[in-house]
Motif scaffolding. Structure first.
Motif, mmCIF file in Angstrom:
data_model
loop_
_atom_site.group_PDB
_atom_site.id
_atom_site.type_symbol
_atom_site.label_atom_id
_atom_site.label_comp_id
_atom_site.label_asym_id
_atom_site.label_seq_id
_atom_site.Cartn_x
_atom_site.Cartn_y
_atom_site.Cartn_z
ATOM 1 N N MET A 218 0.831 -1.206 0.000
ATOM 2 C CA MET A 218 0.000 0.000 0.000
ATOM 3 C C MET A 218 0.867 1.258 0.000
ATOM 4 N N ARG A 219 1.943 1.264 0.758
ATOM 5 C CA ARG A 219 2.823 2.439 0.814
ATOM 6 C C ARG A 219 3.490 2.713 -0.533
ATOM 7 N N GLU A 220 3.844 1.648 -1.235
ATOM 8 C CA GLU A 220 4.478 1.815 -2.546
ATOM 9 C C GLU A 220 3.489 2.370 -3.575
ATOM 10 N N LYS A 221 2.221 1.977 -3.437
ATOM 11 C CA LYS A 221 1.206 2.436 -4.386
ATOM 12 C C LYS A 221 0.704 3.838 -4.056
ATOM 13 N N TYR A 222 0.647 4.151 -2.755
ATOM 14 C CA TYR A 222 0.070 5.423 -2.320
ATOM 15 C C TYR A 222 0.978 6.054 -1.270
ATOM 16 N N SER A 223 1.656 7.124 -1.641
ATOM 17 C CA SER A 223 2.600 7.762 -0.724
ATOM 18 C C SER A 223 1.898 8.448 0.448
ATOM 19 N N ASP A 224 0.596 8.735 0.268
ATOM 20 C CA ASP A 224 -0.149 9.438 1.315
ATOM 21 C C ASP A 224 -1.116 8.498 2.051
ATOM 22 N N ILE A 225 -0.770 7.217 2.130
ATOM 23 C CA ILE A 225 -1.637 6.234 2.771
ATOM 24 C C ILE A 225 -1.738 6.480 4.277
ATOM 25 N N SER A 226 -2.925 6.264 4.838
ATOM 26 C CA SER A 226 -3.147 6.312 6.284
ATOM 27 C C SER A 226 -3.839 5.019 6.690
ATOM 28 N N PHE A 227 -3.236 4.298 7.643
ATOM 29 C CA PHE A 227 -3.793 3.019 8.081
ATOM 30 C C PHE A 227 -4.650 3.208 9.336
ATOM 31 N N PHE A 228 -5.783 2.510 9.359
ATOM 32 C CA PHE A 228 -6.676 2.504 10.514
ATOM 33 C C PHE A 228 -6.858 1.041 10.925
ATOM 34 N N VAL A 229 -6.370 0.708 12.126
ATOM 35 C CA VAL A 229 -6.275 -0.684 12.560
ATOM 36 C C VAL A 229 -7.429 -1.021 13.494
ATOM 37 N N PHE A 230 -8.182 -2.072 13.131
ATOM 38 C CA PHE A 230 -9.338 -2.525 13.910
ATOM 39 C C PHE A 230 -9.136 -3.995 14.284
ATOM 40 N N GLY A 231 -9.754 -4.439 15.354
ATOM 41 C CA GLY A 231 -9.654 -5.855 15.703
ATOM 42 C C GLY A 231 -10.121 -6.152 17.103
ATOM 43 N N ASN A 232 -9.907 -7.407 17.523
ATOM 44 C CA ASN A 232 -10.362 -7.838 18.844
ATOM 45 C C ASN A 232 -9.205 -8.228 19.762
ATOM 46 N N ASP A 233 -8.004 -7.753 19.448
ATOM 47 C CA ASP A 233 -6.846 -7.977 20.316
ATOM 48 C C ASP A 233 -6.073 -6.663 20.409
ATOM 49 N N PHE A 234 -6.553 -5.779 21.283
ATOM 50 C CA PHE A 234 -6.006 -4.427 21.353
ATOM 51 C C PHE A 234 -4.542 -4.414 21.780
ATOM 52 N N ASP A 235 -4.149 -5.314 22.682
ATOM 53 C CA ASP A 235 -2.751 -5.356 23.122
ATOM 54 C C ASP A 235 -1.827 -5.652 21.944
ATOM 55 N N PHE A 236 -2.201 -6.644 21.124
ATOM 56 C CA PHE A 236 -1.417 -7.001 19.944
ATOM 57 C C PHE A 236 -1.346 -5.819 18.977
ATOM 58 N N MET A 237 -2.459 -5.164 18.765
ATOM 59 C CA MET A 237 -2.528 -4.050 17.818
ATOM 60 C C MET A 237 -1.650 -2.886 18.273
ATOM 61 N N GLN A 238 -1.739 -2.517 19.548
ATOM 62 C CA GLN A 238 -0.977 -1.381 20.060
ATOM 63 C C GLN A 238 0.527 -1.673 20.122
ATOM 64 N N GLU A 239 0.868 -2.939 20.279
ATOM 65 C CA GLU A 239 2.271 -3.330 20.368
ATOM 66 C C GLU A 239 2.934 -3.386 18.993
ATOM 67 N N ASN A 240 2.160 -3.723 17.962
ATOM 68 C CA ASN A 240 2.755 -4.001 16.657
ATOM 69 C C ASN A 240 2.534 -2.927 15.595
ATOM 70 N N PHE A 241 1.459 -2.185 15.679
ATOM 71 C CA PHE A 241 1.178 -1.172 14.656
ATOM 72 C C PHE A 241 1.548 0.204 15.220
ATOM 73 N N ILE A 242 2.841 0.466 15.225
ATOM 74 C CA ILE A 242 3.370 1.654 15.915
ATOM 75 C C ILE A 242 3.930 2.702 14.960
ATOM 76 N N ASP A 243 3.842 2.453 13.655
ATOM 77 C CA ASP A 243 4.369 3.420 12.681
ATOM 78 C C ASP A 243 3.535 4.702 12.677
ATOM 79 N N ASP A 244 4.131 5.764 12.209
ATOM 80 C CA ASP A 244 3.459 7.069 12.227
ATOM 81 C C ASP A 244 2.193 7.104 11.379
ATOM 82 N N ASP A 245 2.136 6.263 10.356
ATOM 83 C CA ASP A 245 0.952 6.273 9.489
ATOM 84 C C ASP A 245 -0.137 5.307 9.970
ATOM 85 N N CYS A 246 0.018 4.762 11.183
ATOM 86 C CA CYS A 246 -0.962 3.817 11.738
ATOM 87 C C CYS A 246 -1.804 4.472 12.832
#
Length: 309
Positions: A218-246
């Motif tokens: 996605m980053r290669e295709k769209y330089s202005d991409i913004s990721f929005f992370v949803f799910g049912n394991d908030f600890d996993f999400m907060q620990e792993n999706f830490i980039d500025d565009d997340c």
């Protein structure tokens, strides 16, 4: 008209009606609805969804969230309605459900169904190649139980109908509305769905290698991409999706999946988990959709916007 012996005397039943048992979370509910829509288009019968199990949190802990959509299938939400539609004795139906509640709690299985077993089609997705084949073999059966996860090829002819109609009619609260506005203001928003929790020990858990690869595409295709992370394991999400565009979204729990659905659906692009909810978001999406090949549950259909890893 058909005649049924349900223990309370013979009663007439309208052979132009079919009732389909509904269970599971929102992703499964959408599969049941899609099945009913296709069945209705083929058979021209009145199709009803039996939603009465959602009254009992012991047997079905999920919420009935498909009610927020503008459906062309009728929902049966009370036992009184179900007894009227099926023409069965109301008190006999309540007795059956009471016994089932005890059996499910003690033995994890049902022993009674709303109508005579000869009038039921059980687990049709295991016995028929597609919904068309099933529709020609319904005969005098009036209740369908346990249908689940039909191949998406059954729904392809109706895809644009679902794309144009499957939008929840629900007002977001202030917190969700703030996220919605942020998503809509992003030129290239991309939802990431993480499904863990209840999947542990049942299905393959998608690891960060998959998500990182998908994000790089996605980053290669769209330089202005913004990721929005949803799910049912908030600890996993907060620990792993830490980039500025997340942006990790953790304001909704399992009782408010419909809010997450609205937010994920509003994202332009999709990175899917291996869940039925993800699959429907991908199927309804028009932007780029990334999913992992050869996973269970499976997600297979052909479209130009699909990217398979």
């Amino acid at each position: 008209m058909l005649w049924l012996d349900l223990g309370g005397g013979q009663q007439q039943y309208n052979k132009n009606r079919i009732v389909v048992f509904l269970e599971g979370g929102l992703g499964n509910q959408l599969f049941h609805y899609a099945f009913c829509h296709v069945l209705k288009e083929i058979t021209k019968k009145d199709i009803y969804l039996d939603c009465t199990e959602y009254q009992n949190t012991d047997t079905n802990p999920r919420n009935l969230e498909i009610k927020y959509f503008d459906l062309n299938i009728k929902l049966i939400t009370t036992n009184k309605e179900l007894s009227k539609i099926l023409k069965v004795n109301f008190y006999f139906l309540l007795f059956k459900k009471f016994v089932n509640k005890i059996n499910i709690k003690c033995f994890k299985k049902k022993i009674f169904y709303p109508v005579n077993k000869q009038k039921i089609i059980f687990y049709p997705h295991l016995h028929y190649k597609n919904i068309y084949e099933l529709s020609f073999d319904i005969k005098n059966r009036i209740y369908i139980y346990g249908e689940y996860l039909w191949h998406f090829s059954n729904f392809i002819p109706f895809r644009y109908f679902f794309i144009n109609t499957l939008y929840p009619k629900i007002n977001l609260d202030s917190k969700n509305n703030m996220i919605y506005e942020k998503i809509k203001s992003s030129k290239n928003s991309c939802m990431i769905h993480v499904r863990r929790g209840d999947f542990v020990g049942i299905y393959e858990l998608l690891d960060m290698d998959y998500y990182k690869m998908a994000m790089e595409i996605m980053r290669e295709k769209y330089s202005d991409i913004s990721f929005f992370v949803f799910g049912n394991d908030f600890d996993f999400m907060q620990e792993n999706f830490i980039d500025d565009d997340c942006n990790v979204i953790n304001i909704n729990n399992e009782s408010k999946v419909i809010f997450d659905f609205v937010l994920m659906q509003s994202c332009k692009h999709k990175i899917l988990a291996n869940s039925t909810l993800s699959f429907w978001l991908g199927f309804l999406g028009s932007g780029d959709v990334i999913y992992k090949e050869n996973i269970s549950p499976s997600f297979t259909y052909s479209a130009k916007n699909l990217i398979v890893l």
